[in-house]
Design an enzyme around this catalytic site. Sequence first.
Site, PDB file in Angstrom:
ATOM      1  N   ARG A 292       6.020  -7.332   3.241  1.00 14.02           N
ATOM      2  CA  ARG A 292       4.423  -7.634   2.576  1.00 14.02           C
ATOM      3  C   ARG A 292       4.515  -7.292   1.042  1.00 14.02           C
ATOM      4  O   ARG A 292       4.897  -6.166   0.871  1.00 14.02           O
ATOM      5  CB  ARG A 292       3.328  -6.951   3.200  1.00 14.02           C
TER       6      ARG A 292
ATOM      7  N   ASP B  56      -9.631  -5.573   5.226  1.00 14.89           N
ATOM      8  CA  ASP B  56     -10.081  -6.090   3.975  1.00 14.89           C
ATOM      9  C   ASP B  56     -11.279  -7.168   4.507  1.00 14.89           C
ATOM     10  O   ASP B  56     -12.000  -7.332   3.721  1.00 14.89           O
ATOM     11  CB  ASP B  56      -8.931  -6.779   3.237  1.00 14.89           C
TER      12      ASP B  56
ATOM     13  N   HIS C  99       0.778  -1.206  -0.179  1.00 15.95           N
ATOM     14  CA  HIS C  99      -0.184   0.063   0.051  1.00 15.95           C
ATOM     15  C   HIS C  99       0.793   1.215   0.101  1.00 15.95           C
ATOM     16  O   HIS C  99       0.212   2.320   0.229  1.00 15.95           O
ATOM     17  CB  HIS C  99      -0.888  -0.058   1.287  1.00 15.95           C
TER      18      HIS C  99
ATOM     19  N   ASP D 149      15.062 -12.335  -3.172  1.00 16.72           N
ATOM     20  CA  ASP D 149      16.725 -12.273  -3.525  1.00 16.72           C
ATOM     21  C   ASP D 149      17.454 -11.324  -2.934  1.00 16.72           C
ATOM     22  O   ASP D 149      18.740 -10.793  -2.944  1.00 16.72           O
ATOM     23  CB  ASP D 149      16.915 -12.357  -5.271  1.00 16.72           C
TER      24      ASP D 149
ATOM     25  N   GLU E 197      -8.079 -12.713   4.247  1.00 14.54           N
ATOM     26  CA  GLU E 197      -8.657 -11.222   4.499  1.00 14.54           C
ATOM     27  C   GLU E 197      -9.878 -11.176   3.591  1.00 14.54           C
ATOM     28  O   GLU E 197     -10.284 -10.220   3.155  1.00 14.54           O
ATOM     29  CB  GLU E 197      -7.841 -10.054   4.284  1.00 14.54           C
TER      30      GLU E 197
END
Length: 256
Positions: free
Chosen positions: A71, A173, A46, A85, A147
């Site tokens: 996230r 959510d 977000h 990575d 969610e």
Amino acid sequence: MRKNIVKEKLQRGEPSIGTWVAIGNPLVAEILSHAGFDWLSVDMEHNAIDIESLQNCFYAMSTTDTVPFVRVPWNDPQILKRVLDVGAYGVVIPNVKTPEEAEMAVQACRYPPEGFRGVGGIRGRLYGGPDYFQKANEEIAVILMIEDTQAVRCIAEICNVPGIDSLFIGPNDLAASLGVPGGYDIHQPDHKAAVSQILQTGKRFNIPVGIHCGSAEEVNRRIEEGFQWMPIVSDARFLSSAVQSAIEQVKLPSLR
Ligand code: 3PY
Ligand code: MG
């Protein structure tokens, strides 16, 4: 390979706490990593945080033992490969709704034969150690976000997918998908029932469950309930509430 102390806590049934790195600035991430959280999760879902800012935040965290989580914006193997990575020790994958999506998420984070993660990258090995490739499947934590009501309906099938290190509930959510008001620590009955169903099913399958918390009080209660992986709000929220509370306490005539 450097041990993932948060994954060890999950496996031992212990709780751990962190917060969301939403500002995406390395100095902010460094300050937070010295505060005593078990882990920090950089929130690329977000916020205006790209892969290079993520790597810079990870550099900053590596001045401490705080475990670097991220996230990702979505359940996308290309994104998962790149964040791993650059040294993520845990990935939080938004809005997993079906067992098939859960399987893809887990496999994208595991080298063959358990998964299909591509071999490459530099920083994972620099941070983790020279045996990174041999041990990464064991050390990296894969956390799937639950969610959406669709995920709640098939939560047992999702829990049946091998390799999930924790489920994690996004209260906002989940509220949106239930058609009820969002926030933290939601007491609306349908929301509470869905949260409880996820927690109980996780316990039945021996999969830890986390939930995003709005306060230390909520974290304490969630620990009592058996939740294990809990972010407390975000760096941005901590900053704005500390600033607001300081301004409210100043006794300048113009501010009274
Ligand atoms: C939500 O509340 O939906 C979240 O994703 C929290 O992290
Ligand atoms: Mg969410």
